[in-house]
Design an enzyme around this catalytic site. Structure first.
Site, PDB file in Angstrom:
ATOM      1  N   CYS A   6       0.849  -1.205   0.000  1.00  0.00           N
ATOM      2  CA  CYS A   6       0.000   0.000   0.000  1.00  0.00           C
ATOM      3  C   CYS A   6       0.879   1.249   0.000  1.00  0.00           C
ATOM      4  CB  CYS A   6      -0.911  -0.023   1.221  1.00  0.00           C
ATOM      5  SG  CYS A   6      -1.737   1.539   1.538  1.00  0.00           S
ATOM      6  N   CYS A   9       0.763   3.211   3.297  1.00  0.00           N
ATOM      7  CA  CYS A   9       1.486   2.486   4.355  1.00  0.00           C
ATOM      8  C   CYS A   9       2.991   2.691   4.178  1.00  0.00           C
ATOM      9  CB  CYS A   9       1.127   1.001   4.342  1.00  0.00           C
ATOM     10  SG  CYS A   9      -0.514   0.649   5.032  1.00  0.00           S
ATOM     11  N   ASP A  32      -0.293  16.639  -0.299  1.00  0.00           N
ATOM     12  CA  ASP A  32      -0.613  15.886  -1.517  1.00  0.00           C
ATOM     13  C   ASP A  32       0.407  16.247  -2.600  1.00  0.00           C
ATOM     14  OD1 ASP A  32      -3.506  14.482  -2.677  1.00  0.00           O
ATOM     15  OD2 ASP A  32      -2.022  15.167  -4.139  1.00  0.00           O
ATOM     16  N   ASN A  88     -12.866  10.360  -0.708  1.00  0.00           N
ATOM     17  CA  ASN A  88     -13.337   9.651  -1.899  1.00  0.00           C
ATOM     18  C   ASN A  88     -13.517   8.171  -1.566  1.00  0.00           C
ATOM     19  OD1 ASN A  88     -13.359  11.872  -3.671  1.00  0.00           O
ATOM     20  ND2 ASN A  88     -11.156  11.722  -3.976  1.00  0.00           N
ATOM     21  N   GLY A  94     -13.628   8.420  -7.930  1.00  0.00           N
ATOM     22  CA  GLY A  94     -12.265   8.565  -8.450  1.00  0.00           C
ATOM     23  C   GLY A  94     -11.195   8.200  -7.438  1.00  0.00           C
ATOM     24  N   HIS A  99      -6.310   3.226   0.834  1.00  0.00           N
ATOM     25  CA  HIS A  99      -6.001   3.329   2.267  1.00  0.00           C
ATOM     26  C   HIS A  99      -6.770   4.574   2.682  1.00  0.00           C
ATOM     27  CE1 HIS A  99      -2.835   3.416   5.716  1.00  0.00           C
ATOM     28  NE2 HIS A  99      -3.740   4.365   5.962  1.00  0.00           N
ATOM     29  N   HIS A 101      -8.233   7.889   3.466  1.00  0.00           N
ATOM     30  CA  HIS A 101      -7.556   9.174   3.674  1.00  0.00           C
ATOM     31  C   HIS A 101      -8.549  10.314   3.550  1.00  0.00           C
ATOM     32  CE1 HIS A 101      -7.254   8.018  -0.562  1.00  0.00           C
ATOM     33  NE2 HIS A 101      -7.364   9.307  -0.856  1.00  0.00           N
ATOM     34  N   HIS A 103      -8.862  14.157   2.468  1.00  0.00           N
ATOM     35  CA  HIS A 103      -8.265  15.320   1.810  1.00  0.00           C
ATOM     36  C   HIS A 103      -8.649  16.560   2.617  1.00  0.00           C
ATOM     37  CE1 HIS A 103      -7.402  13.361  -2.180  1.00  0.00           C
ATOM     38  NE2 HIS A 103      -8.361  12.546  -1.770  1.00  0.00           N
TER      39      HIS A 103
HETATM   40  P1  5GP Z   1      -7.813   9.630  -3.947  1.00  0.00           P
HETATM   41  O1  5GP Z   1      -7.911   9.918  -5.426  1.00  0.00           O
HETATM   42  O2  5GP Z   1      -7.567   8.151  -3.699  1.00  0.00           O
HETATM   43  O3  5GP Z   1      -8.919  10.175  -3.121  1.00  0.00           O
HETATM   44  O4  5GP Z   1      -6.539  10.427  -3.468  1.00  0.00           O
HETATM   45  C1  5GP Z   1      -5.236  10.000  -3.604  1.00  0.00           C
HETATM   46  C2  5GP Z   1      -4.362  11.220  -3.523  1.00  0.00           C
HETATM   47  O5  5GP Z   1      -3.031  10.793  -3.265  1.00  0.00           O
HETATM   48  C3  5GP Z   1      -4.332  12.074  -4.800  1.00  0.00           C
HETATM   49  O6  5GP Z   1      -4.776  13.389  -4.506  1.00  0.00           O
HETATM   50  C4  5GP Z   1      -2.850  12.035  -5.210  1.00  0.00           C
HETATM   51  O7  5GP Z   1      -2.398  13.256  -5.742  1.00  0.00           O
HETATM   52  C5  5GP Z   1      -2.142  11.661  -3.925  1.00  0.00           C
HETATM   53  N1  5GP Z   1      -0.921  10.916  -4.119  1.00  0.00           N
HETATM   54  C6  5GP Z   1      -0.724   9.860  -4.959  1.00  0.00           C
HETATM   55  N2  5GP Z   1       0.529   9.398  -4.839  1.00  0.00           N
HETATM   56  C7  5GP Z   1       1.148  10.181  -3.901  1.00  0.00           C
HETATM   57  C8  5GP Z   1       2.478  10.184  -3.362  1.00  0.00           C
HETATM   58  O8  5GP Z   1       3.352   9.378  -3.686  1.00  0.00           O
HETATM   59  N3  5GP Z   1       2.746  11.144  -2.422  1.00  0.00           N
HETATM   60  C9  5GP Z   1       1.817  12.047  -2.017  1.00  0.00           C
HETATM   61  N4  5GP Z   1       2.190  12.940  -1.111  1.00  0.00           N
HETATM   62  N5  5GP Z   1       0.553  12.061  -2.520  1.00  0.00           N
HETATM   63  C10 5GP Z   1       0.236  11.140  -3.436  1.00  0.00           C
HETATM   64 ZN    ZN Z   2      -2.212   1.319   3.729  1.00  0.00          ZN
END
Ligand code: 5GP
Ligand code: ZN
Length: 113
Positions: A6, A9, A32, A88, A94, A99, A101, A103
């Protein structure tokens, strides 16, 4: 518990670098990598779970703890005028990292469309 495959993780374990803004025994908050607002932070629980639908009682307690902590963390990181939280869930939203999270978006007037 953390999961080997993950992304978040790995960030929690420090295997992948991140710009951390807050950390304690239960949660980590980092920037992010592709910010969608002037301030875009991600708050993650240190106990890996994918979705709200999978959450056990202990993880729900952690989520409550995170929600209690977030206003101060947001205010200390450029969101003193307000902020928006987004979680999300699944394909239509999207979600790309499975894991859970939160925002944290702010640092500007946020559009609501
Ligand atoms: P989701 O789309 O799953 O709600 O959000 C995932 C978020 O993780 C996205 O906003 C993306 O920009 C961020 N993200 C993806 N990979 C990384 C990374 O390696 N480091 C950081 N800091 N953010 C990441
Ligand atoms: Zn995780």
């Amino acid at each position: 518990m953390l999961k080997d495959d993950c992304l978040f993780c790995k960030i929690i374990k420090g295997e992948i670098p991140s710009a951390k803004v807050y950390e304690d025994e239960k949660m980590l908050v980092f920037k992010d990598i592709e910010p969608k607002a002037a301030v875009h932070l991600l708050a993650v629980a240190k106990d890996h779970f994918k979705l709200l639908a999978d959450m056990n009682a202990g993880q729900a307690e952690t989520l409550k703890y995170m929600l209690e902590k977030i206003p101060q963390i947001a205010a200390q990181n450029g969101c003193e005028n307000g902020f928006r939280l987004v979680i999300n869930q699944g394909e239509d939203a999207g979600q790309t990292v499975f894991h859970l999270h939160i925002h944290i978006l702010g640092g500007q007037k946020l559009p609501w469309e």
